[in-house]
Scaffold this active site. Structure first.
Site, PDB file in Angstrom:
ATOM      1  N   HIS A  91       0.885  -1.161   0.000  1.00 19.66           N
ATOM      2  CA  HIS A  91       0.000   0.000   0.000  1.00 19.66           C
ATOM      3  C   HIS A  91       0.923   1.211   0.000  1.00 19.66           C
ATOM      4  O   HIS A  91       1.636   1.459   0.981  1.00 19.66           O
ATOM      5  CB  HIS A  91      -0.922  -0.008   1.217  1.00 19.66           C
ATOM      6  CG  HIS A  91      -1.981  -1.069   1.118  1.00 19.66           C
ATOM      7  ND1 HIS A  91      -2.461  -1.768   2.187  1.00 19.66           N
ATOM      8  CD2 HIS A  91      -2.641  -1.535   0.024  1.00 19.66           C
ATOM      9  CE1 HIS A  91      -3.396  -2.629   1.767  1.00 19.66           C
ATOM     10  NE2 HIS A  91      -3.514  -2.507   0.460  1.00 19.66           N
ATOM     11  N   GLU A  94       1.383   3.598   2.931  1.00 19.57           N
ATOM     12  CA  GLU A  94       1.764   3.049   4.241  1.00 19.57           C
ATOM     13  C   GLU A  94       3.273   2.860   4.198  1.00 19.57           C
ATOM     14  O   GLU A  94       3.777   1.868   3.668  1.00 19.57           O
ATOM     15  CB  GLU A  94       1.003   1.747   4.493  1.00 19.57           C
ATOM     16  CG  GLU A  94      -0.517   1.994   4.544  1.00 19.57           C
ATOM     17  CD  GLU A  94      -1.354   0.724   4.530  1.00 19.57           C
ATOM     18  OE1 GLU A  94      -0.807  -0.375   4.724  1.00 19.57           O
ATOM     19  OE2 GLU A  94      -2.577   0.837   4.297  1.00 19.57           O
ATOM     20  N   HIS A 218       2.489  -3.174   6.856  1.00 17.10           N
ATOM     21  CA  HIS A 218       1.466  -2.157   6.560  1.00 17.10           C
ATOM     22  C   HIS A 218       1.440  -1.105   7.668  1.00 17.10           C
ATOM     23  O   HIS A 218       2.253  -1.135   8.581  1.00 17.10           O
ATOM     24  CB  HIS A 218       0.091  -2.829   6.470  1.00 17.10           C
ATOM     25  CG  HIS A 218      -0.065  -3.719   5.288  1.00 17.10           C
ATOM     26  ND1 HIS A 218      -0.842  -3.413   4.208  1.00 17.10           N
ATOM     27  CD2 HIS A 218       0.493  -4.933   5.008  1.00 17.10           C
ATOM     28  CE1 HIS A 218      -0.773  -4.385   3.318  1.00 17.10           C
ATOM     29  NE2 HIS A 218       0.018  -5.316   3.773  1.00 17.10           N
ATOM     30  N   GLU A 310       0.714  -4.655  11.016  1.00 17.49           N
ATOM     31  CA  GLU A 310       0.226  -3.274  11.003  1.00 17.49           C
ATOM     32  C   GLU A 310       1.095  -2.531  12.018  1.00 17.49           C
ATOM     33  O   GLU A 310       1.039  -2.800  13.207  1.00 17.49           O
ATOM     34  CB  GLU A 310      -1.251  -3.236  11.402  1.00 17.49           C
ATOM     35  CG  GLU A 310      -2.173  -4.008  10.475  1.00 17.49           C
ATOM     36  CD  GLU A 310      -2.413  -3.295   9.145  1.00 17.49           C
ATOM     37  OE1 GLU A 310      -1.993  -2.122   8.994  1.00 17.49           O
ATOM     38  OE2 GLU A 310      -3.012  -3.921   8.233  1.00 17.49           O
TER      39      GLU A 310
END
Ligand SMILES: *[C@@H]1O[C@H](CO)[C@@H](O)[C@H](O)[C@H]1NC(C)=O
Ligand SMILES: *[C@@H]1O[C@H](CO)[C@@H](O)[C@H](O)[C@H]1NC(C)=O
Ligand SMILES: [Zn+2]
Length: 435
Positions: A91, A94, A218, A310
């Site tokens: 992404h 990110e 991410h 994350e």
């Protein structure tokens, strides 16, 4: 007097130069050109343990998808040495993982040169591949649109240049697996699914290397997420365990507990998701269902176990926070790589000592009287190698291939007592069935 001063000057100069070479890493958001330059610089600093290569395709806008490999035999797979990968910035907006992987590459290079025993053990025993950006075009879009306070848009730059989210673009093998599809169903899904160049490059890479363990990095939350990512019934969020749930929970926990904040209560980004109460980990589908993600594709199409990290609430943290983020993530990044050495590994050969490729490795958990087949086979490489990640316990491991007599061995997997402990060796010799 004169000569003494001169000596001191030279000493100071040499000292300053040494410091500069050792501490040369600059915490900043490296643009695509700088990213590739930095990887080159690291390679030139550590030529004997690094190699750069590109994935088979470039991004839509033509940026190379550059990987730095860190190992004692760059460019070569060594028998029974597990292969590991980190993938960041799929992404594009990110961005923390991208900078962390650049820092990690530089760190491994420096520490290896300085004879740091932990890093040398890690690099000597593991072939490490780092892909700092799978979406360099998205990164450029996100970066060009930062607002005056350096704030980033929640979505702009997430997708690739064609507007496709790479982490929804992988063949959806979950649905095939949930319906107990055949090998043909798997292959057909692969053939019919049209992919973006970045996704296709990743798929080719995953299918052509014997990766054992992986994580993709991410941002936007703080949690270690493990398979499955998709619910079988289309519901929004239902815990969807894989056959290796225990092992995946262990892997995710390893990252979360070695991270300075991830496993703490009260570090949540959203009110309704305090992952700290679950030790900083979550099953992907119990959080929210994702179809076509890379994590589940790794598990269902290859022998690789991948989790999704994350790394923080802020998808685009300011440069001033990067050094602290590295300190918070350093131990977690290293210890997670080390998990490529849990469980069992070995060779499957025939009675002439020739490797048996594509043999299946099936495991039955017989710890404490449970009698449970782990319904996820690993297959051997062309060298007859396998790696089977497992948590400590008592297991039966079977190697089998059509045309051979299957062999079953009982093995106790002990907890790793040092970070240098490798997987338990369990080798097989299969007799041919038909003379
Ligand atoms: C790692 O391998 C190198 C090269 O073979 C060797 O010189 C070094 O001692 C090894 N380090 C450790 C900690 O085993
Ligand atoms: C095997 O079973 C034991 C006992 O139930 C359990 O603690 C362990 O996590 C299981 N191992 C795996 C890999 O599922
Ligand atoms: Zn993401």
């Amino acid at each position: 007097m004169y000569s003494k001063t001169k000596f001191i000057h030279i000493f100071t100069l040499v000292f300053a130069l040494t410091i500069q070479t050792i501490c040369s890493f600059e915490y900043k958001h490296h643009n695509n050109e700088e990213l590739n330059q930095l990887l080159q610089d690291i390679h030139h600093k550590c030529p004997s343990i690094t190699r750069l290569y590109e994935l088979s395709e470039k991004s839509v806008n033509g940026w190379p998808l550059t990987v730095i490999e860190i190992s004692t035999n760059p460019g070569e797979h060594e028998l029974l040495k597990p292969e590991f990968k980190y993938v960041a910035n799929m992404h594009g907006n990110e961005v923390l993982g991208r900078e962390l992987l650049l820092r990690l590459a530089d760190y491994l290079c420096d520490k290896y040169r300085n004879n740091n025993v932990y890093v040398q053990n890690l690099v000597n025993n593991t072939r490490i591949h780092l892909l700092p950006s799978l979406n360099p075009d998205g990164w450029e879009l996100a970066t060009a649109n930062l607002d005056q306070n350096h704030g980033s848009d929640w979505l702009l730059g997430r997708s690739n240049l064609n507007g496709i989210d790479i982490n929804r673009d992988f063949p959806d093998l979950d649905m095939v697996a949930f319906r107990h599809g055949t090998k043909d169903d798997f292959l057909n899904t692969l053939i019919y699914h049209k992919m973006q160049p970045e996704t296709r490059a990743a798929v080719v890479w995953l299918l052509s290397n014997p990766f054992v363990l992986s994580a993709n990095l991410h941002g936007g939350a703080l949690v270690a997420n493990y398979p499955f990512d998709e619910t079988p019934d289309g519901s929004m969020n239902t815990y969807t365990a894989s056959a290796d749930d225990t092992t995946f929970r262990h892997l995710a926990r390893t990252y979360a507990t070695n991270h300075k904040r991830m496993s703490q209560i009260g570090t949540a980004c959203e009110q309704d998701e305090d992952f700290g109460k679950q030790g900083g980990i979550t099953n992907g589908a119990s959080w929210y269902s994702v179809a076509g993600g890379m994590q589940d594709f790794n598990y269902l199409a290859t022998n690789t176990f991948e989790i999704t990290l994350e790394l923080g609430c802020d998808k685009y943290p300011p440069e001033s926070k990067l050094a602290k983020e590295w300190e918070d993530n350093k131990q977690a990044l290293l210890e997670f790589i080390n998990q490529a050495h849990i469980g069992a590994k070995g060779l499957v050969r025939d009675e002439n000592g020739m490797p048996v490729d594509n043999a299946i490795i099936r495991v039955q958990n017989i710890t404490d009287g449970v009698n449970q087949i782990i319904n996820h086979d690993i297959s051997t490489t062309k060298n007859g190698e396998y790696w089977r990640l497992l948590t400590p316990g008592l297991y039966k491991i079977m190697a089998a291939k059509f045309g051979y007599v299957p062999e079953v061995k009982t093995v106790m997997i002990e907890p790793r007592n040092t970070t240098a402990t490798q997987a338990t060796n369990v080798h097989f010799v299969l007799r041919t069935l038909f003379e």
